[in-house]
Structure formats: C-alpha cells, structure tokens
Scaffold this active site. Structure first.
Site, mmCIF file in Angstrom:
data_model
loop_
_atom_site.group_PDB
_atom_site.id
_atom_site.type_symbol
_atom_site.label_atom_id
_atom_site.label_comp_id
_atom_site.label_asym_id
_atom_site.label_seq_id
_atom_site.Cartn_x
_atom_site.Cartn_y
_atom_site.Cartn_z
ATOM 1 N N ASP A 26 0.799 -1.174 0.166
ATOM 2 C CA ASP A 26 -0.070 -0.122 -0.234
ATOM 3 C C ASP A 26 0.848 1.256 -0.237
ATOM 4 O O ASP A 26 2.048 1.168 0.266
ATOM 5 C CB ASP A 26 -0.912 0.013 1.088
ATOM 6 C CG ASP A 26 -1.964 1.308 1.143
ATOM 7 O OD1 ASP A 26 -2.279 1.443 0.054
ATOM 8 O OD2 ASP A 26 -1.869 1.732 2.219
ATOM 9 N N ASP A 28 -0.500 5.010 0.853
ATOM 10 C CA ASP A 28 -0.555 6.037 1.811
ATOM 11 C C ASP A 28 -0.628 5.447 3.192
ATOM 12 O O ASP A 28 -1.199 4.256 3.579
ATOM 13 C CB ASP A 28 -1.933 6.858 1.636
ATOM 14 C CG ASP A 28 -1.918 7.566 0.540
ATOM 15 O OD1 ASP A 28 -1.116 8.281 0.315
ATOM 16 O OD2 ASP A 28 -3.100 7.398 -0.194
ATOM 17 N N ASP A 226 -1.088 -0.549 6.280
ATOM 18 C CA ASP A 226 -1.350 -0.026 7.534
ATOM 19 C C ASP A 226 -3.045 0.069 7.800
ATOM 20 O O ASP A 226 -3.324 0.475 8.840
ATOM 21 C CB ASP A 226 -1.171 1.272 7.467
ATOM 22 C CG ASP A 226 -1.809 2.099 6.578
ATOM 23 O OD1 ASP A 226 -2.127 1.977 5.444
ATOM 24 O OD2 ASP A 226 -2.593 3.403 6.961
#
Length: 346
Positions: A26, A28, A226
C-alpha cells in the site's frame, strides 16, 4: 471459502523479503504520508529489491495515474516503473469493461487516474450525465477540491438507471495535516442521494486482488499495509499472508480488537520489518509470550507481565494480540487493554 481464524501473529525464521517473492505495498500510510516518505521506507525497499524481492505498489487511491505515482516515488528516492503501480482505477476499469461494450461512454466522477484507466480498457470517459448512450458511472477519489456538482452529476445518471461503479470505499485518507475524508465518504453522499449501491473494485474486494495478481504475476505475495479493513482484509479475502505496519491509521488498540478477517499474519513498526524474521509467539502458562513479555487475559483485562526489552514493545504487542484474539475467537476482543498498551507506549 472458510478460513481458520488467526489467533496469534505468526513467526518467521527467514526474513520476510526472502520468504516471499513479491511485496504488494500500500502507499498512503506505508510508503509515504502527505507527500513525504515515511521513515526507513526508501532504504528498506531498496534493500529488499537488491536482494531479489519484487515490489509492487497497490493503492486504492484512484486519483493519480501509475506514471504520476511512479514519478512521485522516484522523487522520494524509491525508483519505480509505472508498471509496478496498480491502482483501484485499473481494477474498476477492468470490472466495467467486462460488463459494457467496447467504446462505451462512462461518466467519470474523479481524477485523471480514472480517465487513463478507462481509456486503457477501450472505454470513453465523459463528464455529463446527459451524454447519449451513457453505459456506466464510475466514482473515485478526486482530491479535496472535487466540486459538489460532480456528486449531483452522478446522482442524475444513477436515478436514470445507469449502472454505478466505485473504485473503492475507504472512508478516510491520510494527508500532511491529518486524516481526511476519502472516496468512501463521497460514495456515501451519492448513496444517500440515490438509494443505490455501487459495484466496488478496490481493496478489500476480489477485483483488486485479481488485478494485482494479473499485473504482477506474484506466486508468493505478501500484502503490506496500514489498514485493517482494506489491506489486511484484502489479503484475507485473497488467502495470502500480510504484514501490518504501524505507520498509518491503525493503532495498538484497534489491532487488539481486530475481528478474524482483519488480523494480519505479521506486525511490525515500519517497512524495516520486511528485512527481518518475525519472532514466534508461544503459549506460556495461562498466557502468551513473545520476547521477554507475557500477555494474560484476566478478570476482563489484558495484562502485560515480565520485564521485556524496553525497545521491544512490538514483542509485547504481539503477545497481547495472541491473548486478545484467542479470547475473542471469531469475534472482537472485549478486554480492557488500556494499561498494557500505555506501558509500552502504544
């Protein structure tokens, strides 16, 4: 497919970049936040690549094109080819192309990333709900300045019966100033206005996982993210392993409360976790031990015992996860972990 509930983070004697052939990363909250690289990201990724691991950047953010994302990563010291970037815009464009005729017009509510992805699939992006022969509406993150009138345009078309697609439904997106509303918040506006439900392509749903596998050819992928409800659940739905890093939106308390689909295989502080093995969590008496820490569920509270390394708070968190997830079973942990987390600064 029914999957066995994970009740503890896994251990790995081998470093993760050697145990898996491809990291599906990922962006961001993992590689960057607010346009700046997250600490240790560039050097960790460079080391993993140099030792043979393939890197692919998988993002639910449909705003930018793969070329723009790759250029940005290069500016952050992470050399990247456009083909190494997979976006939810690409996933939703493929999903639409499988349901409408080639050359069909698609109303775009979002940014350039969606337009480029649609053209790649032989579709024609348009701006008005009044276009003759409109075949679909697609909605993706368009940045903080997307006009309200675009939501109205989508509503006009959907009320006329045009099929509605969304790149993703992330409610929030991290930025330089904090957490802001994501595409999911915008989708809710249109949902409320129309009463309709979109077909969604992005993480954690299967179209995004399929797009990623098709474009990377990964055989032993490791999802790195995250967010529990997109990255980790997406790995669960794809039946692949995952690494949660604590550099984005998920904190210790949320991790301990995670339901089965949101429990990562591994947990680490940041992307340095790719370059190391992972310690084993073992049952110990009435609790679970990792490093010098033991976590015990007692009288409605998660307790942390022992005198582990003060710098080893992740070992403590891993032990706490085992105690919490075992107590929760197929549900969500209801034990109070406040004092235990405060002790390790999480």
């Amino acid at each position: 497919m029914t999957r066995q509930s994970r009740t503890s983070p896994a251990g790995s004697e081998r470093s993760l970049h050697q145990a898996y052939d491809t990291a599906l990363l990922d962006l961001d909250g993992v590689v960057y936040a607010g346009g700046e690289a997250i600490g240790y990201a560039a050097e960790s990724l460079a080391a993993a690549r140099a030792d043979g691991m393939h890197l692919a950047y998988v993002t639910n953010n449909a705003l930018r094109t793969p070329e723009a994302v790759a250029e940005h990563l290069g500016e952050l010291g992470i050399p990247t080819e456009a083909g190494e970037v997979i976006t939810s815009a690409q996933a939703v464009a493929r999903l639409i192309s499988e349901q409408v005729a080639p050359g069909s017009k698609v109303l775009v509510i979002g940014g350039e990333g969606l337009r480029v992805a649609l053209r790649e699939r032989g579709l024609v992006p348009v701006e008005s709900a009044d276009e003759e022969g409109l075949a679909a509406v697609v909605q993706g993150y368009g940045g903080p300045d997307l006009p309200w009138s675009r939501f109205a345009e989508a509503s006009y078309a959907i009320h006329r019966g045009v099929p509605w697609f969304a790149s993703n439904t992330d409610l929030t997106i991290p930025g330089a100033r904090g957490i802001g509303p994501g595409n999911g918040a915008a989708v809710e506006v249109v949902r409320i206005a129309t009463g309709a439900e979109p077909q969604v392509a992005g993480k954690p749903l299967p179209p995004m996982h399929r797009e990623t596998v098709l474009r990377t050819g990964a055989e032993r992928p490791l999802v790195v993210g995250d967010r529990l409800d997109t990255d980790i659940e997406g790995a669960f739905n794809g039946d692949v392993d995952s690494l949660l890093v604590l550099t984005g939106v998920t904190d210790g308390a949320q991790l301990l409360r995670a339901e089965p689909a949101h429990r990562p295989t591994y947990v680490d502080r940041d992307l340095r976790g790719l370059l190391t093995g992972q310690p084993e969590v073992v049952a110990s008496g009435e609790g679970f031990r990792c490093g010098g820490w033991t976590a015990v569920a007692a009288a409605g509270v998660l307790e942390l015992r022992g005198e582990g390394d003060p710098d080893g708070c992740l070992d403590a968190l891993r032990a706490l996860c085992a105690a919490a997830w075992t107590q929760a079973g197929d549900g969500s942990c209801t034990l109070d972990a406040g004092k235990a987390l405060a002790r390790i600064g999480l």
